[in-house]
Design an enzyme around this catalytic site. Structure first.
Site, PDB file in Angstrom:
ATOM      1  N   TYR A  29      -6.781  -6.784  -0.910  1.00 38.36           N
ATOM      2  CA  TYR A  29      -6.387  -8.185  -1.029  1.00 38.36           C
ATOM      3  C   TYR A  29      -4.954  -8.253  -1.542  1.00 38.36           C
ATOM      4  CZ  TYR A  29      -7.943  -8.220  -6.067  1.00 38.36           C
ATOM      5  OH  TYR A  29      -8.144  -7.979  -7.391  1.00 38.36           O
ATOM      6  N   THR A  30      -4.276  -9.357  -1.221  1.00 34.81           N
ATOM      7  CA  THR A  30      -2.857  -9.466  -1.585  1.00 34.81           C
ATOM      8  C   THR A  30      -2.647  -9.813  -3.053  1.00 34.81           C
ATOM      9  OG1 THR A  30      -2.869 -11.788  -0.955  1.00 34.81           O
ATOM     10  CG2 THR A  30      -2.150 -10.190   0.727  1.00 34.81           C
ATOM     11  N   GLU A  93      -4.026  -6.006   4.757  1.00 35.74           N
ATOM     12  CA  GLU A  93      -3.996  -6.877   3.582  1.00 35.74           C
ATOM     13  C   GLU A  93      -4.679  -8.197   3.918  1.00 35.74           C
ATOM     14  OE1 GLU A  93      -2.954  -6.720   0.437  1.00 35.74           O
ATOM     15  OE2 GLU A  93      -1.721  -4.884   0.382  1.00 35.74           O
TER      16      GLU A  93
HETATM   17 ZN   LIG Z   1      -4.487  -3.021  -2.552  1.00 31.48          ZN
END
Ligand SMILES: [Zn+2]
Length: 235
Positions: A29-30, A93
């Site tokens: 995840y970002t 991502e």
């Molecule tokens: Zn990461």
């Protein structure tokens, strides 16, 4: 672009040449408040970070680095005996606030964009399902993304990652912690910090209880994962 699964291309300068074939996918995840903010960061040469794809919460797929190049998403990492995870992987991502900005479910539109993209990547590179991992799996001392709300079970229904073992009747094969750590290392995890490695394993395989303790259920889950791999049911 030649890929109908990619909606937009915003090329990042943060990549170099690969020395290895692609054999892994790492999901992240970002941990940022918007996809545009994440894109800006991954396109900033100062940041020294990137990924091959970013998927927004609305389901837009952006390509930042071509798959034959080495993107910079994993950092210091380890999986199944290898430390150059960037050199062997595709990084995806997921636009998400992460634990920093209010951890929540991943959006349906994002998941629906991820499934066909991941299916195409796994097929093109013949990636073993056991090598579709989260960032926390390959950097357990530093990372917890994509975290316990990521729907691995749903991804497994599409055969895009290993499924959580369900039939645990063979019970509790590792009668001491040393044997468990050895098995965890054999499955792929860096066990240099045992507690963190167990937490990372739980985050992926038993997210309802993440306490870093080796209990009977986590022993049984790991045992079945290894057994399935050894018997050639997974790889
Ligand atoms: Zn990461």
């Amino acid at each position: 672009m030649g890929d109908e699964l990619v909606h937009r291309e915003v090329l990042s300068p943060n990549w170099n040449e690969r020395a290895e074939n692609v054999s892994m996918v790492v999901l992240h995840y970002t941990e940022m408040q918007s996809a545009e903010e994440a894109l800006a960061r991954m396109c900033d040469p100062e940041s020294q970070v990137s990924a091959h794809y970013l998927i927004s919460e609305a389901g837009e797929v952006v390509r930042l680095v071509p798959e034959d190049k080495r993107a910079w998403h994993a950092g210091v990492a380890y999986w199944r005996g290898h430390t150059d995870v960037n050199g062997r992987s595709i990084g995806i991502e997921l636009d998400h606030p992460g634990h920093m900005w209010g951890y929540r479910e991943f959006s349906e539109a994002q998941f629906e964009a991820l499934v066909p993209l991941l299916a195409r990547i796994v097929r093109d590179h013949d990636i073993p399902r056991a090598n579709v991992v989260g960032h926390s799996d390959i950097a357990p001392t530093r990372k917890i993304d994509p975290g316990e709300l990521f729907p691995w079970d749903r991804l497994a229904e599409y055969h895009l990652c290993l499924a959580r073992p369900e039939k645990l009747e063979l019970g509790d094969p590792f009668d001491n912690d040393g044997a468990f750590y050895l098995a965890l290392e054999r499955f792929g995890y860096d066990i240099s910090d045992g507690h963190k490695a167990v937490e990372a394993f739980q985050r992926r395989w038993r997210p309802e209880k993440i306490d870093g303790r080796i209990d009977g259920q986590v022993r049984a889950i790991l045992f079945h994962l290894l057994l399935d791999r050894d018997r050639g049911r997974t790889r």
